[in-house]
Design a protein around this motif. Structure first.
Motif, short mmCIF file in Angstrom:
data_model
loop_
_atom_site.label_atom_id
_atom_site.label_comp_id
_atom_site.label_asym_id
_atom_site.label_seq_id
_atom_site.Cartn_x
_atom_site.Cartn_y
_atom_site.Cartn_z
N SER A 107 -75.78 69.46 -2.86
CA SER A 107 -76.67 69.08 -1.77
C SER A 107 -76.05 68.08 -0.81
O SER A 107 -76.61 67.84 0.27
N ASN A 108 -74.93 67.46 -1.17
CA ASN A 108 -74.26 66.59 -0.19
C ASN A 108 -73.45 67.41 0.80
O ASN A 108 -72.96 66.87 1.80
N ILE A 109 -73.33 68.71 0.55
CA ILE A 109 -72.66 69.62 1.49
C ILE A 109 -73.70 70.47 2.22
O ILE A 109 -73.74 70.52 3.44
N ILE A 110 -74.56 71.16 1.43
CA ILE A 110 -75.67 71.90 2.03
C ILE A 110 -76.89 70.98 2.04
O ILE A 110 -77.81 71.09 1.23
N ASP A 111 -76.84 70.00 2.95
CA ASP A 111 -78.02 69.19 3.22
C ASP A 111 -78.78 69.87 4.36
O ASP A 111 -78.40 70.98 4.77
N HIS A 154 -67.14 89.20 -8.75
CA HIS A 154 -66.01 88.41 -8.26
C HIS A 154 -66.46 87.10 -7.61
O HIS A 154 -65.62 86.35 -7.10
N TYR A 155 -67.76 86.82 -7.66
CA TYR A 155 -68.28 85.58 -7.08
C TYR A 155 -67.81 84.37 -7.88
O TYR A 155 -67.84 84.38 -9.11
N GLN A 156 -67.40 83.32 -7.18
CA GLN A 156 -66.94 82.11 -7.85
C GLN A 156 -67.83 80.94 -7.46
O GLN A 156 -68.07 80.70 -6.27
N LEU A 157 -68.29 80.20 -8.45
CA LEU A 157 -69.21 79.10 -8.21
C LEU A 157 -68.61 77.98 -7.37
O LEU A 157 -69.32 77.24 -6.71
N LYS A 158 -67.30 77.85 -7.40
CA LYS A 158 -66.66 76.79 -6.62
C LYS A 158 -66.57 77.14 -5.14
O LYS A 158 -66.07 76.34 -4.35
N TRP A 189 -74.10 85.24 0.03
CA TRP A 189 -74.30 84.08 0.91
C TRP A 189 -75.46 83.23 0.41
O TRP A 189 -75.36 81.99 0.32
N ALA A 190 -76.57 83.88 0.05
CA ALA A 190 -77.72 83.15 -0.47
C ALA A 190 -77.35 82.39 -1.74
O ALA A 190 -77.76 81.24 -1.95
N MET A 191 -76.58 83.03 -2.62
CA MET A 191 -76.15 82.37 -3.85
C MET A 191 -75.27 81.16 -3.56
O MET A 191 -75.40 80.11 -4.19
N TYR A 192 -74.38 81.32 -2.61
CA TYR A 192 -73.51 80.21 -2.23
C TYR A 192 -74.34 79.03 -1.71
O TYR A 192 -74.08 77.86 -2.03
N LEU A 193 -75.35 79.31 -0.88
CA LEU A 193 -76.19 78.25 -0.34
C LEU A 193 -76.88 77.47 -1.45
O LEU A 193 -76.99 76.23 -1.39
N VAL A 194 -77.36 78.17 -2.46
CA VAL A 194 -78.07 77.52 -3.56
C VAL A 194 -77.11 76.76 -4.47
O VAL A 194 -77.41 75.65 -4.93
N ASP A 195 -75.96 77.33 -4.76
CA ASP A 195 -75.03 76.73 -5.71
C ASP A 195 -74.24 75.56 -5.14
O ASP A 195 -73.76 74.71 -5.90
N THR A 196 -74.11 75.48 -3.84
CA THR A 196 -73.31 74.42 -3.24
C THR A 196 -74.04 73.09 -3.34
O THR A 196 -75.24 73.01 -3.08
#
Length: 480
Positions: free
Chosen positions: A173-177, A124-128, A164-171
């Protein structure tokens, strides 16, 4: 995440139903199922054998059920992938509520329940980054119900940490800087139950002596960050440390990468994400082991202030480094992180993890990460954790003969030998130079397995590799 697991044994034909079988449990159930759904045994047997990933929809009047097979393997990834792929492919069909029937798995359930739960939640994970809102009604056998509920709760904690780890990687880089990464760590610390200390300025990192990280950061407009994540239970049986490469975007610096697929370089903090996720899972499961995570985070950008090939820089350890290739920046961050960990405390084991070299991909492809270690015990523990979690790693040599690749005429060490031969080994030898004597240390290069073309998106996306591996490593030590 708003995917709710409801252990209420609610069976209703008003909502979709997914029933899971192994091959052996299906073989025992086949005749009864054929009678129930008014279909001949030979036809049903021909259409569905419950092999991993195999599914069939059965209908009888106004009733409908989907059967999903997971095979007879107990390999975690085989089961997790079979379930995740089915859930992902059918997530729009099931709506906001469905039943997940596990009661026919019988004695097999204890061995397969964790990867099933992980597969469902990851499906159910969504890339967005939009949280799903789904109620999943679990149907369990009556036998060993309490034990199964505990296993489900633990599996959910691990899956949530991995997500959570997947979200950090997929987000992007202008958000997860580097600052966004520190924000995430601080925000999640209360939710998962670990302590977080973050340093967010160049002056702060300079005070800590993280000179190599600052050299990587020199060309960026973004301040770096350094996060320390700590989980300390009462009377811990051991104390271990994880160090994760947190390069939130990597242009290669002056030694610039080609433009093709450079957008993938938001994934270059996959090691740091694995550290954050693993500590979140360890804290969530309240393991009796103290764990500290160190995450140096920066991007590697280009401007007039960028570090240049041929420059000599300082490091946390006091050793000087000749920068041969500015695209070998991750090992500079790890050098400072590992040195900081060594000087902070006498940890029983230190493991660093990073998306570090193309060499590891050329050696092991996209199926396994590389492991290099100065200690037999640490390597054996990681190998055991790899087998248990099905997150594959393979040990490469760390022989002293490779030291010549990091010898410099103008500094204590250089960050790149000048050619790609034995690249993963030379990177590990460089990091080893910053590990204090008698420290049990291992390096994990996950460049080929952290970000994959896996069918869960139109482009490559995060796998969460390393979260489960590091968690299991900690569990094995805690249970010794």
């Amino acid at each position: 995440m708003l995917t709710n697991l409801l252990i209420d044994n609610t069976e209703s034909w008003e909502i979709p139903s997914l029933v899971i079988y192994t091959e052996s449990t299906w073989e025992k159930r086949l005749e009864r199922a054929a009678q129930k759904w008014n279909i001949s045994v030979p036809i049903l047997k021909n259409d569905f054998l419950a092999k991993a990933g195999e599914s069939i929809v059965l209908r009888n009047n106004d009733k409908k059920v989907t059967l999903l097979g997971i095979g007879d393997s107990i390999a975690f990834k085989v089961i997790e992938d079979a379930v995740r792929k089915h859930v992902f492919a059918n997530r729009d069909k099931v709506g906001k509520s469905y039943t997940l029937n596990l009661k026919h798995l019988g004695d097999h359930l204890e061995n397969v329940i964790s990867p099933i739960i992980s597969g469902v939640l990851l499906g159910h994970y969504q890339l967005k980054g939009i949280p799903t809102n789904v109620d999943i009604h679990l149907i369990l056998p009556k036998e060993n119900r309490a034990k199964h509920i505990i296993l489900i709760e633990d599996a959910k904690k691990v899956a949530e940490a991995k997500l959570w780890a997947m979200y950090l990687v997929d987000t992007p880089s202008n958000i997860i800087d580097p600052q966004g990464f520190a924000d995430e760590i601080e925000a999640k610390s209360n939710e998962f139950g670990f302590d977080a200390t973050t340093f967010r300025s160049r002056e702060g990192l300079k005070t800590l002596g993280l000179h190599a990280v600052l050299a990587v950061n020199a060309g960026s407009k973004n301040n770096p960050s350094f996060s320390i994540l700590e989980y300390t239970p009462k009377n811990p049986v051991a104390s271990i440390a994880f160090v994760g490469k947190g390069v939130t975007f990597d242009t290669g610096g002056i030694s610039m990468k080609g433009s093709q697929n450079m957008h993938w370089m938001k994934c270059d903090m996959g090691g740091a994400a694995a550290v954050a996720g693993a500590i979140a899972a360890i804290a969530g499961m309240r393991l009796p082991i103290a764990v500290t995570g160190f995450i140096p985070a920066t991007d590697n950008m280009v401007d007039g202030a960028s570090v240049k090939p041929g420059d000599v820089i300082q490091s946390h350890s006091g050793k000087t480094i000749e920068v041969i290739d500015t695209d070998a920046e991750g090992r500079l961050c790890l050098a400072d992180g590992v040195s900081f960990a060594c000087k902070m405390k006498n940890f029983d084991h230190i493991v660093d993890i990073a998306t570090l070299t193309g060499s590891s991909v050329m050696t092991l492809g996209y199926e396994a990460g590389a492991m290099l270690s100065n200690n037999v015990e640490t390597a054996q523990l990681l190998t055991e954790a790899s087998i248990s979690t099905d997150e594959k790693i393979w040990q490469l040599p760390l022989w002293d003969v490779y030291n010549k690749g990091i010898q410099s005429d103008v500094a204590d060490v250089k960050n790149y030998p000048g050619n790609p031969a034995a690249g993963a080994i030379h990177a590990a030898k460089f990091i080893e130079a910053f590990v204090q004597e008698n420290t049990k240390w291992a390096h994990l290069d996950i460049a080929g397995v952290a970000f994959a073309a896996n069918g869960y998106g139109k482009d490559r996306n995060a796998t969460g590799f390393g979260v489960h591996l590091l968690l299991e490593f900690a569990k094995i030590i805690a249970n010794q």
